[in-house]
Design an enzyme around this catalytic site. Structure first.
Site, PDB file in Angstrom:
ATOM      1  N   ASP A  72      -7.894  -2.503   4.703  1.00  0.00           N
ATOM      2  CA  ASP A  72      -7.998  -3.803   4.032  1.00  0.00           C
ATOM      3  C   ASP A  72      -9.387  -4.056   3.478  1.00  0.00           C
ATOM      4  O   ASP A  72      -9.661  -5.139   2.960  1.00  0.00           O
ATOM      5  CB  ASP A  72      -7.563  -4.940   4.962  1.00  0.00           C
ATOM      6  CG  ASP A  72      -8.558  -5.210   6.074  1.00  0.00           C
ATOM      7  OD1 ASP A  72      -9.332  -4.303   6.438  1.00  0.00           O
ATOM      8  OD2 ASP A  72      -8.565  -6.352   6.600  1.00  0.00           O
ATOM      9  N   ASP A  88     -12.361  -4.581   4.739  1.00  0.00           N
ATOM     10  CA  ASP A  88     -13.317  -5.550   5.270  1.00  0.00           C
ATOM     11  C   ASP A  88     -14.456  -4.849   5.998  1.00  0.00           C
ATOM     12  O   ASP A  88     -15.327  -5.507   6.564  1.00  0.00           O
ATOM     13  CB  ASP A  88     -12.632  -6.578   6.178  1.00  0.00           C
ATOM     14  CG  ASP A  88     -12.076  -5.973   7.456  1.00  0.00           C
ATOM     15  OD1 ASP A  88     -12.023  -4.736   7.579  1.00  0.00           O
ATOM     16  OD2 ASP A  88     -11.674  -6.760   8.344  1.00  0.00           O
ATOM     17  N   ASP A 109     -11.876   0.800   5.108  1.00  0.00           N
ATOM     18  CA  ASP A 109     -10.630   0.895   5.875  1.00  0.00           C
ATOM     19  C   ASP A 109      -9.503   0.310   5.022  1.00  0.00           C
ATOM     20  O   ASP A 109      -9.709  -0.028   3.852  1.00  0.00           O
ATOM     21  CB  ASP A 109     -10.755   0.192   7.228  1.00  0.00           C
ATOM     22  CG  ASP A 109     -11.130  -1.275   7.101  1.00  0.00           C
ATOM     23  OD1 ASP A 109     -11.616  -1.676   6.022  1.00  0.00           O
ATOM     24  OD2 ASP A 109     -10.938  -2.037   8.063  1.00  0.00           O
ATOM     25  N   SER A 144      -5.327  -3.675   8.710  1.00  0.00           N
ATOM     26  CA  SER A 144      -6.687  -3.148   8.632  1.00  0.00           C
ATOM     27  C   SER A 144      -6.715  -1.627   8.769  1.00  0.00           C
ATOM     28  O   SER A 144      -6.118  -0.912   7.975  1.00  0.00           O
ATOM     29  CB  SER A 144      -7.548  -3.832   9.692  1.00  0.00           C
ATOM     30  OG  SER A 144      -8.905  -3.494   9.546  1.00  0.00           O
TER      31      SER A 144
END
Length: 452
Positions: A248, A250, A246, A104
């Site tokens: 990833d 999400d 960010d 992440s």
């Protein structure tokens, strides 16, 4: 063995904490546990595997794919895609599980393994615990049934996942983005191709920064944890808004045309009003956390929208949403969940919906976000104290009560134990930053003396 799973999968320094052996073993264990839980329902199981661009993701992906295939699971390898894309494809393709390799917003040396159950949903705690148990049994030498011949899993590259996910994003938008100029900061991460493509297909003029991942530069001075580059780019290009993800993708934070930050609470406020107007905000309720800004709560009350608050963590927000049938929830950090269209936080979807609201209303993002006034919020971490006594100390309770009387209805005090360190977090909101700082520092001193 300490618990491997944290609040968002298994995470650590790649090739030190998170090794190829661990990734392979966890994948084998996950296949066995989910099969035992009845997920595979008697048919040959399938898994969707994706990753962010970290260099370590290359060998960790190989380990995960090997583990799953050796356990008899067919693998659809989707390559570099956002976490919410892997979750979506797991559900859309009828796969039995999904695996995402990402840490992440963490720095590049870290990586992580996150599992999704059938439908693209995060695993319940008890399934994670069972995976850990089975993994440990295998690691210490307990044999497991290994398929041979035609029983081993087959591995297929599923390049169609990119277009299928982008098409899904476009299909759920309430209106196009024609006429908008948008700057996208992709954090050199998993959405570096997806997000610009989705915004462009939706009609926006797109300018990208942080969209050249080389495996080593993910989250490096860019993205949702470093907004200065995005703020400057939005002003320089005269854009209507900026969107930051960010590593990833999400989560989503935004920047208005003046370069001012629009955080997750403000994004939730804008989307809550838009969804209520469209009849999509079930029970006229939005879910936040105990860290949601008091200004958000005040704004929602004024607009006739109920705010339900959970413990910090998007998993707790999601649990509340699913249990009560709510449609919208999220965190100040930019994890926003629109449950009708995603099973987890989706930064690209959030950004698209926010831009769609700007396009539909003809109002600036600054004006839309002005529905709430963000009250000054100060957080002080007090280390090396007995955090277990934060709720039982009479001295601390008296100090908190005094602070709450001083702040009245225009402020708030929250004391939280850290989940991983011997420290207490002191959070104070007030009408002005000087008052918030004074109260927070006073409370921090009491925490040190009472719990030290």
């Amino acid at each position: 063995m300490g618990r491997l799973f944290g609040t968002d999968g298994v995470r650590g320094v790649a090739n030190a904490d998170l090794t190829a052996e661990l990734a392979l073993g966890l994948s084998v264990a996950a296949a066995h546990v989910l099969a035992e839980a009845g997920t595979f329902e008697g048919h040959r199981p399938t898994a969707v595997v994706g990753r962010d661009p970290r260099a370590s993701g290359e060998f960790l992906e190989a380990a995960v794919v090997a583990g799953l295939a050796s356990a008899g699971v067919d693998v659809l390898r989707v390559g570099v895609l956002p976490t919410p894309a892997v979750a979506y494809l797991t559900g859309a393709l009828g796969a039995d599980l999904g695996v995402m390799l990402s840490a992440s917003h963490n720095a590049m040396p870290d990586n992580g393994v996150k599992f999704f159950a059938r439908g693209g949903h995060k695993l319940a705690d008890e399934l994670e615990d069972r995976i850990e148990t089975v993994y440990e049994q295998h690691r210490t030498g307990e044999p497991w049934a290994r398929p041979t011949g035609a029983g081993v899993g087959r591995v297929t590259d599923y390049a169609e996942g990119f277009d299928r996910y982008v098409a899904h994003l476009i299909a759920v938008l309430p209106n196009r983005l024609d006429g908008l100029k948008v700057v996208l900061d992709e954090a050199h991460g998993a959405a570096s191709r997806v997000s610009p493509e989705a915004f462009a297909r939706a009609g926006a003029e797109v300018i990208t920064i942080g969209a050249d991942p080389d495996g080593l530069n993910i989250n490096d001075g860019c993205g949702s944890t470093h907004l200065d580059l995005l703020k400057a780019a939005v002003v320089e290009h005269g854009a209507d808004l900026g969107i930051a993800h960010d590593g990833d993708a999400d989560r989503c934070l935004a920047v208005d045309a003046t370069g001012a930050e629009v955080d997750g609470d403000q994004i939730l406020a804008v989307l809550a009003l838009a969804m209520r107007e469209a009849g999509q905000l079930r029970k006229d309720t939005v879910v936040g956390t105990v860290m949601s800004n008091l200004g958000f709560k005040i704004a929602m009350e004024r607009e006739g929208i109920q705010l339900v608050q959970t413990a910090v963590g998007d998993r707790y927000v999601l649990e509340s949403m699913k249990a009560e049938g709510f449609a919208l929830g999220g965190e100040q950090s930019g994890h926003v969940i629109v449950l009708d269209h995603a099973t987890t936080g989706d930064g690209t979807l959030t950004g698209l919906m926010l831009a769609a609201r700007v396009a539909a209303t003809g109002r600036s993002l600054a004006e839309l976000a002005g529905v709430m006034q963000r009250l000054p919020q100060l957080l002080i971490n007090v280390p090396d104290v007995d955090k277990s006594r934060v709720g039982t100390s009479p001295e601390l309770a008296a100090a908190v009560a005094e602070a709450e009387r001083e702040l009245g209805s225009t402020g708030r005090v929250l004391l939280r134990q850290s989940g991983t360190e011997p420290l207490v977090r002191v959070m104070v909101e007030a009408a002005d930053i000087d008052q918030a700082r004074a109260v927070a520092e006073r409370l921090a001193d009491v925490v040190k003396s009472a719990l030290g």
